[in-house]
Design a protein around this motif. Structure first.
Motif, PDB file in Angstrom:
ATOM      1  N   LEU A   1      27.186  38.994  30.592  1.00 41.44           N
ATOM      2  CA  LEU A   1      28.016  39.698  29.604  1.00 41.44           C
ATOM      3  C   LEU A   1      27.181  40.587  28.691  1.00 41.44           C
ATOM      4  O   LEU A   1      27.606  41.687  28.326  1.00 41.44           O
ATOM      5  CB  LEU A   1      28.808  38.683  28.781  1.00 41.44           C
ATOM      6  CG  LEU A   1      29.918  37.932  29.537  1.00 41.44           C
ATOM      7  CD1 LEU A   1      30.547  36.881  28.633  1.00 41.44           C
ATOM      8  CD2 LEU A   1      30.975  38.892  30.050  1.00 41.44           C
ATOM      9  N   THR A   2      25.989  40.106  28.305  1.00 42.16           N
ATOM     10  CA  THR A   2      25.158  40.907  27.399  1.00 42.16           C
ATOM     11  C   THR A   2      24.593  42.148  28.078  1.00 42.16           C
ATOM     12  O   THR A   2      24.145  43.074  27.408  1.00 42.16           O
ATOM     13  CB  THR A   2      24.009  40.065  26.826  1.00 42.16           C
ATOM     14  OG1 THR A   2      23.243  39.506  27.902  1.00 42.16           O
ATOM     15  CG2 THR A   2      24.523  38.971  25.925  1.00 42.16           C
ATOM     16  N   ILE A   3      24.586  42.171  29.392  1.00 36.92           N
ATOM     17  CA  ILE A   3      24.199  43.381  30.128  1.00 36.92           C
ATOM     18  C   ILE A   3      25.431  44.196  30.489  1.00 36.92           C
ATOM     19  O   ILE A   3      25.451  45.423  30.348  1.00 36.92           O
ATOM     20  CB  ILE A   3      23.417  43.019  31.405  1.00 36.92           C
ATOM     21  CG1 ILE A   3      22.151  42.243  31.072  1.00 36.92           C
ATOM     22  CG2 ILE A   3      23.064  44.287  32.190  1.00 36.92           C
ATOM     23  CD1 ILE A   3      21.456  41.656  32.288  1.00 36.92           C
ATOM     24  N   LEU A   4      26.485  43.501  30.914  1.00 39.07           N
ATOM     25  CA  LEU A   4      27.682  44.169  31.416  1.00 39.07           C
ATOM     26  C   LEU A   4      28.425  44.920  30.318  1.00 39.07           C
ATOM     27  O   LEU A   4      28.821  46.083  30.502  1.00 39.07           O
ATOM     28  CB  LEU A   4      28.602  43.138  32.061  1.00 39.07           C
ATOM     29  CG  LEU A   4      29.744  43.651  32.935  1.00 39.07           C
ATOM     30  CD1 LEU A   4      29.192  44.366  34.158  1.00 39.07           C
ATOM     31  CD2 LEU A   4      30.641  42.497  33.355  1.00 39.07           C
ATOM     32  N   VAL A   5      28.624  44.284  29.169  1.00 40.86           N
ATOM     33  CA  VAL A   5      29.433  44.898  28.107  1.00 40.86           C
ATOM     34  C   VAL A   5      28.784  46.161  27.561  1.00 40.86           C
ATOM     35  O   VAL A   5      29.395  47.251  27.585  1.00 40.86           O
ATOM     36  CB  VAL A   5      29.724  43.882  26.982  1.00 40.86           C
ATOM     37  CG1 VAL A   5      30.387  44.569  25.797  1.00 40.86           C
ATOM     38  CG2 VAL A   5      30.609  42.755  27.508  1.00 40.86           C
ATOM     39  N   PRO A   6      27.541  46.107  27.039  1.00 42.84           N
ATOM     40  CA  PRO A   6      26.965  47.368  26.544  1.00 42.84           C
ATOM     41  C   PRO A   6      26.729  48.379  27.656  1.00 42.84           C
ATOM     42  O   PRO A   6      26.873  49.583  27.433  1.00 42.84           O
ATOM     43  CB  PRO A   6      25.643  46.925  25.900  1.00 42.84           C
ATOM     44  CG  PRO A   6      25.308  45.621  26.532  1.00 42.84           C
ATOM     45  CD  PRO A   6      26.615  44.969  26.839  1.00 42.84           C
ATOM     46  N   GLY A   7      26.365  47.903  28.861  1.00 39.23           N
ATOM     47  CA  GLY A   7      26.141  48.839  29.956  1.00 39.23           C
ATOM     48  C   GLY A   7      27.399  49.614  30.310  1.00 39.23           C
ATOM     49  O   GLY A   7      27.352  50.828  30.546  1.00 39.23           O
ATOM     50  N   ALA A   8      28.534  48.911  30.351  1.00 38.24           N
ATOM     51  CA  ALA A   8      29.795  49.587  30.666  1.00 38.24           C
ATOM     52  C   ALA A   8      30.204  50.552  29.556  1.00 38.24           C
ATOM     53  O   ALA A   8      30.633  51.684  29.818  1.00 38.24           O
ATOM     54  CB  ALA A   8      30.892  48.550  30.906  1.00 38.24           C
ATOM     55  N   LEU A   9      30.082  50.096  28.305  1.00 37.55           N
ATOM     56  CA  LEU A   9      30.463  50.958  27.185  1.00 37.55           C
ATOM     57  C   LEU A   9      29.593  52.211  27.117  1.00 37.55           C
ATOM     58  O   LEU A   9      30.093  53.322  26.869  1.00 37.55           O
ATOM     59  CB  LEU A   9      30.363  50.181  25.879  1.00 37.55           C
ATOM     60  CG  LEU A   9      31.419  49.076  25.671  1.00 37.55           C
ATOM     61  CD1 LEU A   9      31.084  48.231  24.452  1.00 37.55           C
ATOM     62  CD2 LEU A   9      32.803  49.695  25.523  1.00 37.55           C
ATOM     63  N   LEU A  10      28.294  52.048  27.338  1.00 39.61           N
ATOM     64  CA  LEU A  10      27.394  53.202  27.288  1.00 39.61           C
ATOM     65  C   LEU A  10      27.611  54.122  28.487  1.00 39.61           C
ATOM     66  O   LEU A  10      27.500  55.348  28.360  1.00 39.61           O
ATOM     67  CB  LEU A  10      25.940  52.718  27.240  1.00 39.61           C
ATOM     68  CG  LEU A  10      25.531  52.024  25.938  1.00 39.61           C
ATOM     69  CD1 LEU A  10      24.181  51.335  26.088  1.00 39.61           C
ATOM     70  CD2 LEU A  10      25.481  53.026  24.788  1.00 39.61           C
ATOM     71  N   SER A  11      27.912  53.544  29.643  1.00 38.75           N
ATOM     72  CA  SER A  11      28.165  54.375  30.827  1.00 38.75           C
ATOM     73  C   SER A  11      29.475  55.139  30.712  1.00 38.75           C
ATOM     74  O   SER A  11      29.648  56.181  31.365  1.00 38.75           O
ATOM     75  CB  SER A  11      28.191  53.494  32.080  1.00 38.75           C
ATOM     76  OG  SER A  11      26.945  52.859  32.272  1.00 38.75           O
TER      77      SER A  11
END
Length: 511
Positions: free
Chosen positions: A123-133
């Motif tokens: 989640l700590t990779i997926l959430v910011p990664g998705a939002l930034l992408s």
């Protein structure tokens, strides 16, 4: 005149949507760079708990790519349904808050709820990664004012995003990690993202929501200071701590990424705590005349226990150490009492590259004791690497290697097969259960020591030394070792699946 055409717009000026071309490029560049920073630093945060293995790297890369795919798809979908100006600020701000909280969340979860670690890490990779992408398709929507320039806008922003990802990767790997703790990198990135969110909100909708996100970032910084899993020093490769032995005032244990790597007695370098170190010392003591100085090379340094031992028991010994982590070398000097006059020279270099720099026939003894987590780096295990070891040894030289394996011991068997492919004489030291001398028991695994040479080694004397040191270890060689190796395939530069062969232990014991 029929039809329509877009009017020329000066570079950097808004097109009625509050976002100029330079601002658009900066947002795409920065968000793409941030995704890669998070990905690389996540690997370092997880290494103390999952190990720095191919599986860990694959997991993190896979999650990051999933985040990029989800973010790009949802960002484009939402940008077509909602005013894109309402999406940019929250995307940056929420991702910044999550990034800032990541060190405290991961370390606390690893210590208090390890079963949840993979979920929280994802989640700590997926959430910011998705939002930034999601930023790239949102910005692209804002910049598209005419179908006639779709290719130009999309191509330009895609290129800018790729360059941002490259810069984020290079900046993190070569600059940030070597100068800042990983918690500082993520909290600093969180601050930058929230600041970017504030700026975007000010340009488009005012300051709504930014104060709350700022408080989350501050909370993340404060939580990191009290979260478990702290380090005495964060080096380029490890979270490092030096722990004092409560039963021995001069005893120090070097802990790297949560694993005990070395034990050093500051007052008595002949005191050897770990069984595998006593085994290697027993081999060295009996393979060469007593007290004779040696020319030794050590692939992997850690706390430099064996170089110190050789310096104390064989005055005049010259030990050259290849230790990839200069931060560990600094700890050796500042915390573990390494002195220049001890005859120990340390090079901050990769072990394989260090071997290539040595002259042919220049060493009496080569010791392999390099680890990334609990695994020997694969490129130090192959026939080609062992051929280089054999090259630098003189005709009576000896190679001794420390391994860790569990379960079926598939990696250890493959490495024994590799040495048998390279040297004339090979022997295996370990617990009788693990090396096949007690076929009625199931191997438990742990440390094993392999020795190899082109001349016979006095294994009877070595066994007597093992017994005198109360290791409980035995030696397997000849037909017994061949049977133990079985059909294990030698490792080569073209085929060395070390991480897949290794089986993890159910405990986190010392190396």
């Amino acid at each position: 005149m029929t039809g329509s055409s877009s009017s020329p717009v000066a570079e950097g000026t808004p097109r009625g949507n509050g976002l100029g071309s330079r601002a658009a490029a900066a947002l795409v560049f920065g968000s793409s760079a941030a995704v890669l920073v998070v990905e690389i630093v996540a690997l370092r945060l997880l290494a103390p708990y999952l190990g720095l293995t191919l599986e860990t790297s694959t997991l993190v890369i896979g999650i990051a790519l999933t985040a990029i795919a989800i973010g790009s798809w949802l960002g484009g979908l939402l940008a077509d349904q909602v005013d894109p100006r309402r999406l940019l600020g929250p995307s940056l701000g929420v991702s910044g808050a999550v990034v800032a909280l990541t060190p405290a969340m991961l370390r606390t979860t690893a210590e208090w709820a390890p079963a949840m670690l993979l979920l929280i890490a994802s989640l700590t990779i997926l959430v910011p990664g998705a939002l930034l992408s999601a930023v790239t398709p949102i910005v692209t929507k804002l910049r598209l004012t005419s179908l006639s320039e779709t290719g130009t806008v999309v191509g330009r922003l895609s290129g800018v995003g790729t360059v941002g990802a490259i810069v984020g990767t290079v900046l993190t790997g070569f600059v940030l990690v070597s100068r800042l703790p990983v918690s500082g990198i993520l909290i600093g990135l969180g601050i930058l993202l929230v600041a970017g969110s504030a700026l975007v909100e000010w340009r488009t909708r005012g300051w709504s929501g930014t104060p709350a996100l700022t408080l989350v970032v501050v909370a993340g910084g404060l939580a990191t200071t009290v979260a478990p899993g702290g380090c005495d020093a964060e080096t380029r490769y490890h979270c490092a701590r030096v722990v004092t032995d409560p039963d021995r005032d001069s005893g120090r244990t070097l802990v790297l990424d949560g694993l005990r790597h070395s034990y050093v007695d500051l007052d008595d370098p002949t005191f050897l705590e770990f069984t595998y170190v006593r085994a290697i010392a027993s081999v060295a003591d009996t393979a060469f005349p007593e007290g004779e100085p040696l020319a030794a090379h050590h692939v992997g340094g850690g706390g430099l226990t064996l170089p110190r031992y050789l310096a104390a028991t064989r005055p005049g010994t010259r030990s050259l150490v290849s230790e990839i982590d200069s931060g560990v070398v600094r700890i050796d000097r500042e915390r573990l009492g390494l002195r220049a006059e001890a005859g120990i020279a340390v090079r901050a270099e990769d072990g394989r590259l260090g071997l290539r720099r040595l002259d042919t026939g220049s060493r009496d003894l080569v010791v392999g004791d390099a680890f990334g987590g609990v695994s020997v780096p694969w490129h130090l295990t192959t026939v080609e690497a062992m051929t280089d070891v054999r090259r630098v040894l003189d005709e009576d030289g000896l190679y001794v290697a420390n391994l860790i394996d569990h379960g079926g011991l598939d990696f250890a068997r493959a490495e024994a097969a590799t040495l048998a492919e390279t040297f004339d004489h090979v022997a295996l030291l370990g617990d009788p259960v693990d090396i096949g001398l007690d076929p009625t028991a199931t191997p438990s695994g742990g440390n094993l020591v392999l020795l190899a040479s082109d001349r016979p080694v006095d294994l009877r004397a070595a066994q007597e030394a093992l017994d005198a040191r109360r290791t409980g270890w035995k030696i397997a060689t000849g037909a017994g070792l061949t049977s133990w190796i079985g059909d294990a395939r030698p490792l080569t530069d073209d085929y060395a699946p070390v991480d897949q062969l290794l089986q993890p232990s159910s405990t986190r014991g010392g190396a």
